[in-house]
Design an enzyme around this catalytic site. Structure first.
Site, PDB file in Angstrom:
ATOM      1  N   GLY A  32      -4.892 -37.759  38.711  1.00 43.67           N
ATOM      2  CA  GLY A  32      -4.576 -36.486  38.058  1.00 43.67           C
ATOM      3  C   GLY A  32      -3.564 -36.654  36.963  1.00 43.67           C
ATOM      4  O   GLY A  32      -2.922 -37.710  36.828  1.00 43.67           O
ATOM      5  N   GLU A  33      -3.435 -35.607  36.186  1.00 42.30           N
ATOM      6  CA  GLU A  33      -2.467 -35.621  35.100  1.00 42.30           C
ATOM      7  C   GLU A  33      -1.865 -34.235  34.990  1.00 42.30           C
ATOM      8  O   GLU A  33      -2.586 -33.239  34.908  1.00 42.30           O
ATOM      9  CB  GLU A  33      -3.164 -36.002  33.789  1.00 42.30           C
ATOM     10  CG  GLU A  33      -2.215 -36.004  32.626  1.00 42.30           C
ATOM     11  CD  GLU A  33      -2.710 -36.824  31.455  1.00 42.30           C
ATOM     12  OE1 GLU A  33      -3.855 -37.303  31.494  1.00 42.30           O
ATOM     13  OE2 GLU A  33      -1.933 -36.974  30.494  1.00 42.30           O
ATOM     14  N   GLY A  34      -0.560 -34.184  35.005  1.00 40.76           N
ATOM     15  CA  GLY A  34       0.107 -32.894  34.859  1.00 40.76           C
ATOM     16  C   GLY A  34       0.912 -32.869  33.584  1.00 40.76           C
ATOM     17  O   GLY A  34       0.795 -33.770  32.748  1.00 40.76           O
ATOM     18  N   GLY A  37       3.446 -35.991  33.701  1.00 37.91           N
ATOM     19  CA  GLY A  37       3.065 -37.359  33.984  1.00 37.91           C
ATOM     20  C   GLY A  37       1.737 -37.502  34.682  1.00 37.91           C
ATOM     21  O   GLY A  37       0.975 -36.544  34.827  1.00 37.91           O
ATOM     22  N   VAL A  39      -0.685 -38.965  37.973  1.00 43.69           N
ATOM     23  CA  VAL A  39      -0.643 -39.144  39.422  1.00 43.69           C
ATOM     24  C   VAL A  39      -1.667 -40.225  39.787  1.00 43.69           C
ATOM     25  O   VAL A  39      -2.810 -40.187  39.328  1.00 43.69           O
ATOM     26  CB  VAL A  39      -0.961 -37.821  40.164  1.00 43.69           C
ATOM     27  CG1 VAL A  39      -0.807 -38.000  41.671  1.00 43.69           C
ATOM     28  CG2 VAL A  39      -0.049 -36.693  39.678  1.00 43.69           C
ATOM     29  N   ASP A 156       7.088 -23.179  40.387  1.00 44.02           N
ATOM     30  CA  ASP A 156       5.819 -23.459  39.709  1.00 44.02           C
ATOM     31  C   ASP A 156       4.669 -23.487  40.715  1.00 44.02           C
ATOM     32  O   ASP A 156       3.819 -24.375  40.682  1.00 44.02           O
ATOM     33  CB  ASP A 156       5.937 -24.806  38.959  1.00 44.02           C
ATOM     34  CG  ASP A 156       4.766 -25.033  38.017  1.00 44.02           C
ATOM     35  OD1 ASP A 156       4.164 -24.037  37.567  1.00 44.02           O
ATOM     36  OD2 ASP A 156       4.441 -26.196  37.731  1.00 44.02           O
TER      37      ASP A 156
END
Ligand SMILES: Nc1ncnc2c1ncn2[C@@H]1O[C@H](COP(=O)(O)OP(=O)(O)OP(=O)(O)O)[C@@H](O)[C@H]1O
Length: 523
Positions: A32-34, A37, A39, A156
């Site tokens: 994943g990408e948030g 950064g 994951v 969040d």
């Protein structure tokens, strides 16, 4: 906690040049990408937990090259003490001292509410069972109640941050992820606006949209209300379009979406509304148009007299002071009615098997730098990554790598100098060494580190920063006490700091008055 003490992350194994802390894992790929950064999915190699899956979150450097500040480290230390079944476990922390980038290793969860909702909406085209919705919600509230009672506000909450465990002992258990990280992101690791990741405003409480300066736990309850509605309808409740141009919290379209469903907020129902900056400043936009209450119950298809509707409307109460708390919500009638919530949210006691949700896709071509092709036997990171908990690890040198991280101003000897970056202090090489003294949370070494910082502020006559730092430290200490950690040294330290601070302030006052007196002769 975790295995942070077992490795000397500064050493690298010559066979594969992986930093030592990383050698305890098999890195499988990116999941994943948030905003802040990437994951990664990894597996533990050691015999005790062999094969256990871990999610490693690597925080990108901001464009300014900001690294991990003492404030961020304090927050992380606090997060490491958090332990609750419905909160994802932070099992390890690694700081790459070369570029001060940060790696956080969490227990891995196969699913999250974002994917579960998407699966029901786009793949199977039917709603989530009432048992599952109720179990998700109960566990989410249970984890949140724990965080709130430990003075941690998530800030969040959204479906992708609510994880659900896949097959195994903990199947169907909800875990809140990303808690408390907002504080870490905010100061030292600023959002990378150009990385294409959208920060959603759909779950943001109206008081924040109207410019409230302080977060309270009520902002999380608003988000829970939005998530509850989304679990019921499979659609985001308030899907506003974000205006990105300014850092302004005022998001008219989001407020418009909320007002359309809940009606216009009134001073009668929400007396402190008048004090919110944008209620006053954007009168035309906000108060010009009067919205009729279109009825939340019709949007979420719930009978207005149902317990579910009652709970939802209490979560979506405009006035944050009247909004239901997590503790109160757990006691709500909705959870006492059939079907009762269960620990395995995916399998109801009456059903024989779980819905088959897809597993997370793993991108095996992305390495830790987020750029090159991942080849298992090749170096994964170019820097000397060190675990932040390692005592006595010696400083490493900068190595060349696929992508050099920006560093702060340097001295002739190559030592990085500490510098201010807007509102935060980017530590010098010497301070980074001091950081390595930190071993366990609340240890004497950590206290020494804080002392060092205070001395630095003192020597640089940064009284304002000193006060700020002191207050932060105090709040850290008080939060630790709330976590019921018995360490009397922190009290002693706090008392000493207080007296030191008072003396410094007195000295400052004396110096100022002396300068005033001396001024005429100086000219
Ligand atoms: N412990 C974990 N186990 C499995 N997946 C995780 C874990 N933590 C995060 N993820 C997944 O990784 C993805 C990216 O997470 P991340 O928290 O970085 O970003 P996000 O929540 O999608 O957005 P933002 O950064 O804006 O909060 C998400 O799909 C999330 O569900």
């Amino acid at each position: 906690m975790g295995d942070t003490n077992s490795n000397n992350g500064n050493n690298t194994n010559n066979n594969n040049k992986k930093p030592e802390w990383l050698q305890q894992y098999d890195l499988l790929g990116k999941i994943g990408e948030g905003t802040y950064g990437l994951v990664f999915l990894a597996r533990i190699k050691s015999s005790t937990n062999r094969g256990k899956s871990i999610a490693i979150k690597k925080f990108k450097q901001s464009k300014d090259g900001d690294g991990v500040s003492p404030t961020a480290i304090r927050e992380i230390m606090l997060l490491r003490e958090i332990s609750h079944e419905n909160v994802v476990k932070l099992v390890n922390v690694h700081i790459n001292h070369v570029d001060m980038s940060l790696y956080l290793a969490f227990d891995y969860a196969e699913h999250d509410l974002y994917e579960i909702i998407r699966h029901h909406r786009d793949k199977v085209n039917h709603s989530i069972s009432s048992y599952t919705v109720k179990s998700f919600l109960w566990q989410l509230l249970n984890g949140l109640n724990y965080l709130h009672s430990n003075w941690i506000i998530h800030r969040d909450l959204k479906p992708s941050n609510i994880l659900v465990m896949g097959e195994g002992d903990e199947q169907g258990v909800v875990k809140i992820a990303d808690f408390g990280l907002a504080r870490i992101y905010q100061a030292p690791l600023k959002s990378l606006a150009d990385n294409g990741v959208v920060v959603t405003i759909w779950y943001r409480a109206p008081e924040l949209l109207l410019g409230a300066k302080h977060y309270t736990s009520a902002v999380d309850m608003w988000a829970v209300g939005c998530i509850f509605a989304e679990l019921l309808t499979l659609k985001p409740l308030f899907q506003g379009a974000e205006v990105k141009a300014t850092p302004n919290p005022f998001q008219l379209d989001q407020l418009d979406k909320i007002f359309k469903v809940l009606g216009h907020p009134t001073l009668e129902k929400w007396p402190t509304l008048a004090s919110l900056p944008h209620w006053q400043q954007d009168v035309q936009h906000i108060q010009g148009h009067k919205y009729d209450n279109t009825g939340l119950n019709t949007v979420v298809h719930l009978p207005p007299k149902s317990a579910a509707y009652d709970l939802l409307s209490k979560m979506l109460e405009y006035d944050p002071r009247k909004r239901i708390t997590a503790a109160q919500a757990l006691e709500h009638e909705y959870f006492r009615n059939d079907p009762l919530p269960g620990r395995n949210a995916l399998v109801s006691p009456n059903a024989d098997k779980a819905v088959n949700y897809p597993t997370r896709p793993v991108d095996r071509t992305t390495d830790f730098e987020g750029t090159t092709s991942l080849q298992p036997s090749q170096p994964v990171s170019s820097g000397n990554a060190v675990s932040g908990s390692i005592p006595g690890a010696h400083g490493g040198t900068l190595r060349s790598g696929p992508r050099q991280m920006p560093v702060g101003p340097s001295t002739a000897t190559g030592e990085k100098k500490g510098h201010w970056n807007g509102d935060d202090w980017i530590p010098s090489t010497a301070e980074i060494k001091a950081l390595r003294l930190w071993r366990h949370t609340g240890s004497e070494r950590y206290i020494w580190f804080i002392m060092l910082e205070l001395i630095r502020y003192l020597s640089e006559c940064k009284v304002e920063m000193l006060c700020h730092h002191y207050l932060e430290t105090l709040s850290f200490i008080s939060r630790r006490q709330n976590l019921k950690i018995k360490d009397h040294r922190v009290y002693l330290f706090s008392v000493r700091c207080l007296s030191a601070l008072t003396s410094i302030l007195l000295l400052q006052v004396l110096m100022v008055s002396w300068e005033v007196k001396e001024a005429p002769t100086a000219h």
